[in-house]
Scaffold this motif. Structure first.
Motif, short mmCIF file in Angstrom:
data_model
loop_
_atom_site.label_atom_id
_atom_site.label_comp_id
_atom_site.label_asym_id
_atom_site.label_seq_id
_atom_site.Cartn_x
_atom_site.Cartn_y
_atom_site.Cartn_z
N GLU A 44 0.94 -1.30 0.10
CA GLU A 44 0.12 0.20 0.04
C GLU A 44 1.02 1.41 -0.10
N GLN A 45 1.92 1.29 0.75
CA GLN A 45 2.83 2.47 0.85
C GLN A 45 3.57 2.58 -0.57
N VAL A 46 4.15 1.43 -1.12
CA VAL A 46 4.68 1.46 -2.38
C VAL A 46 3.63 1.98 -3.49
N LEU A 47 2.62 1.73 -3.48
CA LEU A 47 1.47 2.18 -4.61
C LEU A 47 1.24 3.79 -4.37
N ALA A 48 1.23 4.18 -3.08
CA ALA A 48 1.14 5.79 -2.75
C ALA A 48 2.30 6.23 -3.19
N VAL A 49 3.50 5.92 -3.20
CA VAL A 49 4.66 6.35 -3.80
C VAL A 49 4.65 6.34 -5.50
N TYR A 50 4.24 5.32 -6.03
CA TYR A 50 3.93 4.86 -7.27
C TYR A 50 3.20 5.90 -7.88
N ALA A 51 1.83 6.27 -7.26
CA ALA A 51 1.03 7.17 -7.93
C ALA A 51 1.56 8.55 -7.97
N THR A 52 2.34 8.99 -7.03
CA THR A 52 2.97 10.22 -6.80
C THR A 52 4.05 10.38 -8.07
N THR A 53 4.79 9.13 -8.29
CA THR A 53 5.60 9.12 -9.40
C THR A 53 4.99 9.52 -10.82
N LEU A 54 3.82 8.51 -10.90
CA LEU A 54 2.95 8.80 -11.92
C LEU A 54 2.51 10.17 -12.30
N GLU A 55 2.04 10.58 -11.15
CA GLU A 55 1.52 12.14 -11.45
C GLU A 55 2.65 13.06 -11.85
N LYS A 56 3.85 13.13 -11.30
CA LYS A 56 4.92 13.63 -11.80
C LYS A 56 5.25 13.74 -13.33
N ILE A 57 5.14 12.39 -13.67
CA ILE A 57 5.66 12.21 -15.07
C ILE A 57 4.43 12.53 -16.09
N VAL A 58 3.07 12.32 -15.72
CA VAL A 58 2.30 12.75 -16.45
C VAL A 58 2.23 14.44 -16.57
N ALA A 59 2.60 14.77 -15.46
CA ALA A 59 2.57 16.55 -15.49
C ALA A 59 3.62 16.94 -16.46
N ASP A 60 4.52 16.30 -16.60
CA ASP A 60 5.69 16.80 -17.63
C ASP A 60 6.17 15.56 -18.36
N LEU A 61 5.30 15.04 -19.39
CA LEU A 61 5.50 14.16 -19.98
C LEU A 61 6.63 14.27 -21.21
N THR A 62 7.67 13.77 -20.87
CA THR A 62 8.71 13.84 -22.04
C THR A 62 9.31 12.42 -22.01
N GLU A 63 10.04 12.27 -23.10
CA GLU A 63 10.62 10.61 -23.33
C GLU A 63 11.57 10.57 -22.35
N GLU A 64 12.28 11.42 -22.05
CA GLU A 64 13.27 11.18 -20.72
C GLU A 64 12.85 10.98 -19.64
N ASN A 65 11.54 11.73 -19.14
CA ASN A 65 10.93 11.47 -17.78
C ASN A 65 10.21 10.00 -17.77
N LEU A 66 9.56 9.77 -19.18
CA LEU A 66 8.73 8.38 -19.33
C LEU A 66 9.77 7.22 -18.93
N ASN A 67 11.10 7.25 -19.45
CA ASN A 67 11.98 6.44 -19.12
C ASN A 67 12.96 6.32 -18.36
N SER A 68 12.79 7.18 -17.39
CA SER A 68 13.86 7.33 -16.47
C SER A 68 13.62 6.57 -15.22
N VAL A 69 12.33 5.98 -14.85
CA VAL A 69 12.04 5.17 -13.90
C VAL A 69 11.33 3.97 -14.30
N ALA A 70 11.36 2.87 -13.65
CA ALA A 70 10.62 1.65 -13.99
C ALA A 70 9.27 1.56 -13.46
N LEU A 71 8.38 1.57 -14.36
CA LEU A 71 6.57 1.59 -14.15
C LEU A 71 6.20 0.62 -14.79
N ILE A 72 4.97 0.30 -14.29
CA ILE A 72 4.25 -0.88 -14.85
C ILE A 72 4.06 -0.61 -16.25
N GLY A 73 4.59 -1.38 -17.11
CA GLY A 73 4.62 -1.19 -18.60
C GLY A 73 5.87 -0.78 -19.05
#
Length: 148
Positions: A44-73
């Protein structure tokens, strides 16, 4: 090509994950971790951090940001340091896991520890057979993060 068009599929995948974990988190946790214990709390804690990570990437979606961290997918190019062997895995939702095709669940021992890993970093991971050391040599989001 317009950045918003180029990344629309990736943006949709990431937003779908955010919505899923917002709306279905407790059902998801109940399905995979029915007992309220330390493992469930950790996920549950990891999912909360993961959601925050996704929000940051979506807010500034660039190839570099999208491929900077391991996401589901994300597809990860790894190098095992003990024998210098390469391996590639795609982190997916549990229902899409297919170890024979190197698709590992983000809840698996390896997938869970690699979720949100960063490229060019070295990690020590605990796996059922012991401890392994590896380096994440590359990350590429490959739109394998379907939630359904």
């Amino acid at each position: 090509m317009n950045r918003s068009i180029m990344y629309q599929g990736s943006r949709t995948q990431l937003i779908n994950q955010l919505v899923y974990f917002d709306e279905e988190k407790f059902n998801f946790l109940n399905q995979y971790f029915p007992e309220h214990n330390l493992k469930r709390s950790t996920v549950e804690q990891v999912l909360a951090v993961y959601a925050t990570t996704l929000e940051k990437i979506v807010a500034d979606l660039t190839e570099e940001n999208l491929n900077s961290v391991a996401l589901i997918g994300s597809q990860l190019e790894l190098r095992y340091l003990d024998d210098d062997s390469p391996e590639s895995y795609t982190i997916v939702f549990p229902h899409l896991a297919d170890p024979n095709n190197n698709k590992i669940s983000f809840l698996s021992p390896l997938g869970f520890q690699l979720l949100m890993a960063k490229s060019q970093e070295t990690y020590r991971l605990d796996v059922p057979s012991g401890e392994i050391r590896l380096r994440v040599e590359g990350i590429k989001f490959v739109n394998s993060g379907d939630v359904n």
